[in-house]
Design an enzyme around this catalytic site. Structure first.
Site, mmCIF file in Angstrom:
data_model
loop_
_atom_site.group_PDB
_atom_site.id
_atom_site.type_symbol
_atom_site.label_atom_id
_atom_site.label_comp_id
_atom_site.label_asym_id
_atom_site.label_seq_id
_atom_site.Cartn_x
_atom_site.Cartn_y
_atom_site.Cartn_z
ATOM 1 N N PHE A 152 0.814 -1.227 0.000
ATOM 2 C CA PHE A 152 0.000 0.000 0.000
ATOM 3 C C PHE A 152 0.844 1.272 0.000
ATOM 4 O O PHE A 152 0.316 2.351 0.240
ATOM 5 C CB PHE A 152 -0.922 0.012 1.228
ATOM 6 C CG PHE A 152 -1.962 -1.071 1.208
ATOM 7 C CD1 PHE A 152 -3.130 -0.937 0.465
ATOM 8 C CD2 PHE A 152 -1.786 -2.249 1.924
ATOM 9 C CE1 PHE A 152 -4.093 -1.938 0.435
ATOM 10 C CE2 PHE A 152 -2.738 -3.255 1.902
ATOM 11 C CZ PHE A 152 -3.891 -3.100 1.159
ATOM 12 N N LEU A 153 2.153 1.159 -0.255
ATOM 13 C CA LEU A 153 2.988 2.359 -0.141
ATOM 14 C C LEU A 153 2.608 3.414 -1.180
ATOM 15 O O LEU A 153 2.037 3.115 -2.232
ATOM 16 C CB LEU A 153 4.479 2.008 -0.264
ATOM 17 C CG LEU A 153 5.033 1.398 -1.565
ATOM 18 C CD1 LEU A 153 5.177 2.410 -2.673
ATOM 19 C CD2 LEU A 153 6.374 0.747 -1.295
ATOM 20 N N CYS A 260 -0.724 3.869 -10.256
ATOM 21 C CA CYS A 260 -1.590 2.807 -9.718
ATOM 22 C C CYS A 260 -3.087 3.047 -9.938
ATOM 23 O O CYS A 260 -3.787 2.161 -10.413
ATOM 24 C CB CYS A 260 -1.323 2.620 -8.224
ATOM 25 S SG CYS A 260 0.279 1.854 -7.914
HETATM 26 N N1 LIG Z 1 4.466 1.961 -7.716
HETATM 27 C C1 LIG Z 1 3.693 2.053 -6.659
HETATM 28 O O1 LIG Z 1 3.552 3.112 -6.050
HETATM 29 C C2 LIG Z 1 2.949 0.828 -6.150
HETATM 30 C C3 LIG Z 1 2.342 0.874 -4.887
HETATM 31 C C4 LIG Z 1 1.681 -0.266 -4.434
HETATM 32 C C5 LIG Z 1 1.606 -1.402 -5.231
HETATM 33 N N2 LIG Z 1 2.181 -1.400 -6.460
HETATM 34 C C6 LIG Z 1 2.105 -2.617 -7.264
HETATM 35 O O2 LIG Z 1 3.335 -3.305 -7.090
HETATM 36 C C7 LIG Z 1 3.753 -3.911 -8.316
HETATM 37 C C8 LIG Z 1 5.108 -3.377 -8.722
HETATM 38 O O3 LIG Z 1 4.973 -2.012 -8.990
HETATM 39 P P1 LIG Z 1 6.217 -1.119 -9.452
HETATM 40 O O4 LIG Z 1 5.691 0.238 -9.678
HETATM 41 O O5 LIG Z 1 7.346 -1.342 -8.511
HETATM 42 O O6 LIG Z 1 6.544 -1.860 -10.844
HETATM 43 P P2 LIG Z 1 7.695 -1.554 -11.904
HETATM 44 O O7 LIG Z 1 7.141 -1.904 -13.219
HETATM 45 O O8 LIG Z 1 8.250 -0.188 -11.642
HETATM 46 O O9 LIG Z 1 8.840 -2.584 -11.519
HETATM 47 C C9 LIG Z 1 8.755 -3.953 -11.798
HETATM 48 C C10 LIG Z 1 10.183 -4.468 -11.955
HETATM 49 O O10 LIG Z 1 10.151 -5.909 -12.068
HETATM 50 C C11 LIG Z 1 11.141 -6.285 -13.002
HETATM 51 N N3 LIG Z 1 10.841 -7.660 -13.441
HETATM 52 C C12 LIG Z 1 9.790 -8.092 -14.160
HETATM 53 N N4 LIG Z 1 9.857 -9.435 -14.340
HETATM 54 C C13 LIG Z 1 10.977 -9.856 -13.709
HETATM 55 C C14 LIG Z 1 11.599 -11.115 -13.537
HETATM 56 N N5 LIG Z 1 11.080 -12.242 -14.058
HETATM 57 N N6 LIG Z 1 12.734 -11.190 -12.818
HETATM 58 C C15 LIG Z 1 13.284 -10.062 -12.283
HETATM 59 N N7 LIG Z 1 12.741 -8.841 -12.424
HETATM 60 C C16 LIG Z 1 11.603 -8.723 -13.121
HETATM 61 C C17 LIG Z 1 11.031 -5.227 -14.088
HETATM 62 O O11 LIG Z 1 12.177 -5.193 -14.905
HETATM 63 C C18 LIG Z 1 10.872 -3.960 -13.221
HETATM 64 O O12 LIG Z 1 12.122 -3.419 -12.868
HETATM 65 C C19 LIG Z 1 2.638 -3.623 -9.322
HETATM 66 O O13 LIG Z 1 1.727 -4.686 -9.332
HETATM 67 C C20 LIG Z 1 1.980 -2.380 -8.761
HETATM 68 O O14 LIG Z 1 0.632 -2.271 -9.130
HETATM 69 C C21 LIG Z 1 2.861 -0.325 -6.938
#
Ligand SMILES: NC(=O)c1ccc[n+]([C@@H]2O[C@H](COP(=O)([O-])OP(=O)(O)OC[C@H]3O[C@@H](n4cnc5c(N)ncnc54)[C@H](O)[C@@H]3O)[C@@H](O)[C@H]2O)c1
Length: 449
Positions: A152-153, A260
Site C-alpha cells: 500500500f505504499l 496505480c
Molecule cells: N508503484 C507504486 O507506487 C505501487 C504501490 C503499491 C503497489 N504497487 C504494485 O506493485 C507492483 C510493482 O509495482 P512497481 O511500480 O514497482 O513496478 P515496476 O514496473 O516499476 O517494476 C517492476 C520491476 O520488475 C522487473 N521484473 C519483471 N519481471 C521480472 C523477472 N522475471 N525477474 C526479475 N525482475 C523482473 C522489471 O524489470 C521492473 O524493474 C505492481 O503490481 C503495482 O501495481 C505499486
C-alpha cells in the site's frame, strides 16, 4: 530485532527496491532480483533506479553493510544458499483493454515454484481477485508456503510507508505463513488483516478505487463550484474536517494520474465486466477522470474566444507529482496532445527533464529552460505540476511575459488564489477558488490540510 532471514525480492521497481532496502535495514540478508540489464547494472553500481525521497542514501547504507546485493540469478543464488522467503514485486501493467497484464507474475511464479528446498512465496504485486487461487491451482505444492500480501505504499513517502504501514493484509494459503510474515516485517504497530488470498486481492483494489473515487468526487463538486459563487477550497476544507470523510485525496484538479489508480480502477472494471457484474459507480469514477484533461482545453477555448489556432500555450510541469519520476499515467500525456491539436504551438517547462527528453516524449512541443522563457509571448499558461518554483514564483513579474489578454489555468489548484486574483490575467482553476467573504480581513484564515 527479529531473527535474520534470507530474502529475495524479485522485481526492482518502486515497490521492490523500497522493500529490498527496508528489509536490509531491518537486518535481513536481502537479494534484489532484477532481470532488466540496465536497471540491474545501475543497482549493482549502487545507483537507485527510481526517484524516491531518501532512497539513494538508504540504498548506499544498506549496500555498505553487505546486507543488500543485486543479481538476475535467483536459481543459482538459491542453490548456493537457500532463501527463506521470496517476495514478488514485478509489474502488473494494463493491457490495451484495461485488464491487468499478469505475464510478469506468471513467469516469476513458474521459476520460484521450482526452487528447492521450497521457500515461502509472498506475492505483493497488485493482481485481480482470484489470481492467487489460479496460481495455486497450477502449483499446488506451494500452497502451504504462500501468501498474497498487497503493498500500500505511496510514491513520495515509500520508505516511511514500508516501515510504518497503515495495515498489513495477509491472504494466506495456510495458517503457517502469517507468523513468517510477522517475523519478516518485525511486527510493526499496525492492524493485521489475516484472510484468504482472494479477499486480500480485493482489499487492495478496494483501497485504490476508493481513493480514486474521492478524487473524482472532488472534481464533480468542483465543477458545481465553477458555475456559482462557491469557493471550492473552502468547501473541501469544510467537508474534510469531518473525520468520516478526511482531507486526504479530496483534491480537485487534473484527476488521478499516478502509476496505480488509473490502472487499478480499469483492471477492477474489466474484472467485473468479465463476470457480467455492473459497476456504475466505478464507471463514473473513471469517466470523470478521463474528462479532466478536456476541461483544460474547454477553459482555454472559453477564455480565448473559441479558436486557439493562433495562440501559443505554455505548459508548466509535465510530471504528475514533483517528487516522483513515475510518468506512466501522468495527465500531461493527455493534456499536451489535446493542446497540440488545437493551438499554434506548445512550449513545455519541466525542470526534472532534459530538453531532448521533453521533446522526445511530447512530439511537437518546444522545451523551455525556465518559466519566463516558456511564458514569453504566449497567450495562455497551464500548470500541470505543483512545482515549488511555480507556487513561490513572482507571478506579478511573470504575468507581464504573457500576451494580453492572457489566461492562466491552474490544473493542480496549487497557486495561491489571493495572489493570482491581483494579476492582469484571467486565473482559472478546477472549481472557483477566488470567491472570498465580503470582509475577508475579519476572518482568520485556517491553514490548508
Ligand atoms: N508503484 C507504486 O507506487 C505501487 C504501490 C503499491 C503497489 N504497487 C504494485 O506493485 C507492483 C510493482 O509495482 P512497481 O511500480 O514497482 O513496478 P515496476 O514496473 O516499476 O517494476 C517492476 C520491476 O520488475 C522487473 N521484473 C519483471 N519481471 C521480472 C523477472 N522475471 N525477474 C526479475 N525482475 C523482473 C522489471 O524489470 C521492473 O524493474 C505492481 O503490481 C503495482 O501495481 C505499486
Amino acid at each position: 530485532m527479529e531473527d535474520e532471514m534470507r530474502v529475495a525480492v524479485v522485481g526492482q521497481g518502486y515497490v521492490g527496491v523500497t522493500g529490498a532496502v527496508s528489509l536490509a535495514r531491518q537486518g535481513h540478508q536481502v537479494y534484489g532480483i532484477e532481470y532488466a540489464p540496465g536497471r540491474l547494472r545501475s543497482l549493482v553500481d549502487g545507483r537507485a533506479p527510481v526517484t524516491e525521497p531518501g532512497l539513494q542514501q538508504e540504498l548506499t547504507l544498506a549496500m555498505e553493510t553487505g546486507r543488500l546485493r543485486f543479481t538476475d540469478r535467483i536459481g543459482d543464488t538459491h542453490r548456493r544458499q537457500p532463501f527463506d522467503i521470496v517476495l514478488i514485486t514485478v509489474g502488473t501493467p494494463p493491457n490495451e483493454d484495461g485488464s491487468a497484464d499478469l505475464s510478469q507474475v506468471h513467469a516469476v511464479l513458474g521459476e520460484v515454484a521450482a526452487l528447492l528446498p521450497a521457500p515461502y512465496v509472498v506475492l505483493k504485486s497488485t493482481v485481480p481477485p482470484g489470481t492467487s487461487e489460479a496460481l495455486l491451482a497450477a502449483y499446488p505444492h506451494i500452497r502451504q508456503h504462500y501468501a498474497y500480501n498487497p503493498e500500500f505504499l505511496n510514491q513520495g513517502s515509500a520508505l516511511d510507508d514500508w516501515t510504518s504501514p497503515s495495515r498489513i493484509v495477509a491472504g494466506v494459503g495456510s495458517a503457517a505463513v502469517a507468523p513468517v510474515l510477522r517475523e519478516l516485517y518485525g511486527a510493526p504497530a499496525c492492524p493485521w488483516v489475516v484472510t484468504t488470498p482472494t479477499s486480500a486481492e480485493m482489499a487492495k483494489y478496494t483501497s485504490n478505487t476508493f481513493l480514486a473515487l474521492k478524487i473524482s468526487f472532488s472534481n464533480e463538486i468542483a465543477r458545481l463550484c465553477t458555475t456559482s459563487q462557491v469557493n471550492v477550497d473552502d468547501v473541501m476544507r469544510a467537508a474534510g474536517c469531518d473525520p468520516r470523510i478526511g482531507h486526504a485525496f479530496l483534491q480537485p484538479g487534473l484527476g488521478f494520474g499516478d502509476s496505480c489508480l488509473p490502472k487499478d480502477t480499469a483492471a477492477l472494471q474489466r474484472w467485473a465486466a468479465g463476470r457480467g457484474i455492473a459497476t456504475p459507480l466505478l464507471d463514473a469514477v473513471i469517466a470523470i477522470n478521463r474528462g479532466q484533461p478536456q476541461l483544460i482545453l474547454d477553459t482555454l477555448q472559453a477564455e480565448l474566444g473559441g479558436d486557439l489556432s493562433s495562440s501559443e500555450v505554455a505548459v508548466l510541469g509535465a510530471r504528475y507529482e514533483p517528487w516522483s519520476d513515475d510518468m506512466r499515467a501522468a495527465p500531461s500525456h493527455a493534456v499536451i496532445p489535446l493542446l497540440l491539436s488545437a493551438t499554434a504551438g506548445v512550449r513545455v517547462w519541466e525542470p526534472a527533464m532534459k530538453a531532448e527528453q521533453i521533446e522526445e516524449v511530447f512530439h511537437g512541443v518546444r522545451a523551455c529552460p525556465d518559466v519566463r522563457t516558456a511564458l514569453r509571448g504566449a497567450r495562455a499558461a497551464v500548470v500541470l505540476t505543483e512545482w515549488p518554483e511555480l507556487i513561490e514564483a513572482d507571478w506579478a513579474a511573470l504575468a507581464t511575459e504573457l500576451r494580453a489578454p492572457a489566461v492562466l489555468v491552474d490544473g493542480k489548484n496549487c497557486l495561491p488564489p489571493e495572489r493570482m486574483a491581483c494579476l492582469p490575467l484571467a486565473y482559472r482553476s478546477t472549481g472557483n477558488r477566488l470567491t472570498a467573504p465580503a470582509d475577508s480581513s475579519a476572518v482568520r484564515p485556517t491553514p490548508s490540510p
